[in-house]
Scaffold this motif. Sequence first.
Motif, PDB file in Angstrom:
ATOM      1  N   GLN A  13      53.776 -32.036 -23.750  1.00 41.62           N
ATOM      2  CA  GLN A  13      54.402 -32.036 -25.069  1.00 41.62           C
ATOM      3  C   GLN A  13      53.411 -31.980 -26.235  1.00 41.62           C
ATOM      4  O   GLN A  13      53.830 -31.827 -27.383  1.00 41.62           O
ATOM      5  CB  GLN A  13      55.265 -33.295 -25.221  1.00 41.62           C
ATOM      6  CG  GLN A  13      56.407 -33.364 -24.228  1.00 41.62           C
ATOM      7  CD  GLN A  13      57.192 -34.665 -24.352  1.00 41.62           C
ATOM      8  OE1 GLN A  13      56.826 -35.542 -25.137  1.00 41.62           O
ATOM      9  NE2 GLN A  13      58.262 -34.789 -23.586  1.00 41.62           N
ATOM     10  N   TYR A  14      52.119 -32.074 -25.965  1.00 46.26           N
ATOM     11  CA  TYR A  14      51.172 -32.245 -27.060  1.00 46.26           C
ATOM     12  C   TYR A  14      50.365 -30.980 -27.341  1.00 46.26           C
ATOM     13  O   TYR A  14      49.978 -30.257 -26.429  1.00 46.26           O
ATOM     14  CB  TYR A  14      50.217 -33.401 -26.751  1.00 46.26           C
ATOM     15  CG  TYR A  14      50.895 -34.748 -26.875  1.00 46.26           C
ATOM     16  CD1 TYR A  14      50.943 -35.408 -28.107  1.00 46.26           C
ATOM     17  CD2 TYR A  14      51.505 -35.348 -25.776  1.00 46.26           C
ATOM     18  CE1 TYR A  14      51.563 -36.636 -28.227  1.00 46.26           C
ATOM     19  CE2 TYR A  14      52.139 -36.573 -25.891  1.00 46.26           C
ATOM     20  CZ  TYR A  14      52.168 -37.214 -27.124  1.00 46.26           C
ATOM     21  OH  TYR A  14      52.803 -38.414 -27.243  1.00 46.26           O
ATOM     22  N   PRO A  15      50.072 -30.721 -28.621  1.00 42.69           N
ATOM     23  CA  PRO A  15      49.263 -29.551 -29.003  1.00 42.69           C
ATOM     24  C   PRO A  15      47.822 -29.688 -28.535  1.00 42.69           C
ATOM     25  O   PRO A  15      47.327 -30.783 -28.235  1.00 42.69           O
ATOM     26  CB  PRO A  15      49.339 -29.546 -30.538  1.00 42.69           C
ATOM     27  CG  PRO A  15      50.377 -30.534 -30.908  1.00 42.69           C
ATOM     28  CD  PRO A  15      50.535 -31.473 -29.776  1.00 42.69           C
ATOM     29  N   GLY A  16      47.118 -28.544 -28.509  1.00 49.27           N
ATOM     30  CA  GLY A  16      45.752 -28.518 -28.008  1.00 49.27           C
ATOM     31  C   GLY A  16      44.766 -29.339 -28.810  1.00 49.27           C
ATOM     32  O   GLY A  16      43.694 -29.686 -28.313  1.00 49.27           O
ATOM     33  N   ARG A  17      45.086 -29.655 -30.045  1.00 50.49           N
ATOM     34  CA  ARG A  17      44.161 -30.416 -30.893  1.00 50.49           C
ATOM     35  C   ARG A  17      44.166 -31.913 -30.557  1.00 50.49           C
ATOM     36  O   ARG A  17      43.263 -32.650 -30.972  1.00 50.49           O
ATOM     37  CB  ARG A  17      44.553 -30.211 -32.354  1.00 50.49           C
ATOM     38  CG  ARG A  17      43.499 -30.628 -33.353  1.00 50.49           C
ATOM     39  CD  ARG A  17      43.853 -30.143 -34.743  1.00 50.49           C
ATOM     40  NE  ARG A  17      42.806 -30.438 -35.705  1.00 50.49           N
ATOM     41  CZ  ARG A  17      42.791 -29.974 -36.936  1.00 50.49           C
ATOM     42  NH1 ARG A  17      43.768 -29.189 -37.370  1.00 50.49           N
ATOM     43  NH2 ARG A  17      41.800 -30.281 -37.759  1.00 50.49           N
ATOM     44  N   VAL A  18      45.159 -32.364 -29.814  1.00 54.08           N
ATOM     45  CA  VAL A  18      45.324 -33.800 -29.553  1.00 54.08           C
ATOM     46  C   VAL A  18      44.368 -34.247 -28.444  1.00 54.08           C
ATOM     47  O   VAL A  18      44.190 -33.568 -27.430  1.00 54.08           O
ATOM     48  CB  VAL A  18      46.786 -34.103 -29.161  1.00 54.08           C
ATOM     49  CG1 VAL A  18      46.958 -35.568 -28.780  1.00 54.08           C
ATOM     50  CG2 VAL A  18      47.719 -33.744 -30.310  1.00 54.08           C
ATOM     51  N   HIS A  19      43.749 -35.410 -28.633  1.00 54.02           N
ATOM     52  CA  HIS A  19      42.783 -35.974 -27.696  1.00 54.02           C
ATOM     53  C   HIS A  19      43.485 -36.469 -26.430  1.00 54.02           C
ATOM     54  O   HIS A  19      44.607 -36.963 -26.470  1.00 54.02           O
ATOM     55  CB  HIS A  19      42.053 -37.135 -28.379  1.00 54.02           C
ATOM     56  CG  HIS A  19      40.820 -37.587 -27.663  1.00 54.02           C
ATOM     57  ND1 HIS A  19      40.867 -38.357 -26.530  1.00 54.02           N
ATOM     58  CD2 HIS A  19      39.498 -37.390 -27.924  1.00 54.02           C
ATOM     59  CE1 HIS A  19      39.629 -38.624 -26.121  1.00 54.02           C
ATOM     60  NE2 HIS A  19      38.787 -38.050 -26.955  1.00 54.02           N
ATOM     61  N   ASP A  20      42.791 -36.337 -25.289  1.00 57.23           N
ATOM     62  CA  ASP A  20      43.340 -36.789 -24.007  1.00 57.23           C
ATOM     63  C   ASP A  20      43.758 -38.256 -24.052  1.00 57.23           C
ATOM     64  O   ASP A  20      44.806 -38.638 -23.515  1.00 57.23           O
ATOM     65  CB  ASP A  20      42.304 -36.607 -22.891  1.00 57.23           C
ATOM     66  CG  ASP A  20      41.940 -35.152 -22.660  1.00 57.23           C
ATOM     67  OD1 ASP A  20      42.447 -34.286 -23.388  1.00 57.23           O
ATOM     68  OD2 ASP A  20      41.131 -34.888 -21.746  1.00 57.23           O
ATOM     69  N   GLN A  21      42.932 -39.089 -24.664  1.00 54.83           N
ATOM     70  CA  GLN A  21      43.224 -40.522 -24.730  1.00 54.83           C
ATOM     71  C   GLN A  21      44.499 -40.794 -25.510  1.00 54.83           C
ATOM     72  O   GLN A  21      45.294 -41.656 -25.147  1.00 54.83           O
ATOM     73  CB  GLN A  21      42.053 -41.267 -25.373  1.00 54.83           C
ATOM     74  CG  GLN A  21      42.255 -42.784 -25.476  1.00 54.83           C
ATOM     75  CD  GLN A  21      42.102 -43.485 -24.133  1.00 54.83           C
ATOM     76  OE1 GLN A  21      41.071 -43.374 -23.487  1.00 54.83           O
ATOM     77  NE2 GLN A  21      43.132 -44.220 -23.724  1.00 54.83           N
ATOM     78  N   PHE A  22      44.706 -40.052 -26.591  1.00 54.57           N
ATOM     79  CA  PHE A  22      45.923 -40.226 -27.394  1.00 54.57           C
ATOM     80  C   PHE A  22      47.157 -39.919 -26.554  1.00 54.57           C
ATOM     81  O   PHE A  22      48.166 -40.642 -26.626  1.00 54.57           O
ATOM     82  CB  PHE A  22      45.872 -39.313 -28.618  1.00 54.57           C
ATOM     83  CG  PHE A  22      47.052 -39.447 -29.536  1.00 54.57           C
ATOM     84  CD1 PHE A  22      47.041 -40.354 -30.583  1.00 54.57           C
ATOM     85  CD2 PHE A  22      48.196 -38.665 -29.348  1.00 54.57           C
ATOM     86  CE1 PHE A  22      48.137 -40.482 -31.423  1.00 54.57           C
ATOM     87  CE2 PHE A  22      49.291 -38.793 -30.183  1.00 54.57           C
ATOM     88  CZ  PHE A  22      49.261 -39.700 -31.227  1.00 54.57           C
TER      89      PHE A  22
END
Length: 361
Positions: A203-212
């Motif tokens: 669900q998350y865009p490519g800019r989002v950090h793995d930890q987030f």
Amino acid sequence: MLQNHNIFRMALFFILNEERRARKIQRSRLRDYANPFELPEQEFFHNYRMNKPMALYLCRELEGALAPRQRHGLPVHIKVLVAIKFMAGGSYQREIGQDHNLCVAQRTASKYIGQVVAAINRSLKPKWISFPGTERERRDVAAAFQEIYGLPDLLGTIDCTHVSIFPPPRPRGLQFINRKGKHTLNVQLIADVNCRLLHVNAQYPGRVHDQFIFNHSVVKNELRRLYDLRIGSYYLLGDSGYGLEPWLMTPVLNAAPGSAEERYTAWHCQVRNIIERTNGYLKGSLRCLGLDRSLHYSPEKSCRLIYACCTIYNIMKHFRVEMDEPLEEPVQQHRPEPVPQAALYQAALNKRNQLIFTYFN
């Protein structure tokens, strides 16, 4: 002059409509004469990237959702084979439809790919992708890891992988640009010892950090619940892009040569290779997700397609379908986000030190 122009347009429309109708009849006749299941097993696998037992299982399980509503509707097996051929081959929809055993127009292929993806996510995904939710399931997963790798309580290996998508319009599209400047979705994967997917979050865009992504996942909530209730001592393995937590063990960076910490880190890398191989098998077998492909859909539709591909991947594992690995993705080293609670970090550090002292001294 205007009247002649209108007559010409009407005649052209009639001719094109007749040609379209003739092609539709021709495709229908070809489908009536062709039966993909009569192909030799090797040719069937080459065309559709799965064996016949798996194809028959999918047709049976999805029949209720895909059965034609009209007399001239396409049969279930054509819809399923069109969708799987698209997912596994990564080709354009027009090329999929030109398979002489399927014979469907591009618009028809697009329509039925969407229907099959929705049916897979609704009917099959909950059955085939599930993080262990009972104590018996947790013990089974942990026992399989311990039998091969020697340590108890391990529930899986975790990592994220990027899947390229068509650039969404700005300004929204900016959040999908990853560290390499490509438009992607950042997909979290968790796998068991047999490279079977236990959890997927696309669900998350490519800019989002793995930890987030992990911090906001249902898996972390479940592991935190088990930790708070003192149910087992379960954990995942993640790379140095994740912060050390009681339920997420990371490697020891810059461990002294020959030390117990170095032996632990070598073991950690060996086990964590499972998720890298899982990602390789996934993108090698479902090539629409591959390194050299891009999903030409909106982020929402791409997300649904990724979930369906991951479900099909687990079914392929079950039916022992031969899988391919693509070129390895370059390893990305991320700076871990800080763990906000110092007490939790100390508990995690104590747990990792105890593992090192007990099993690697």
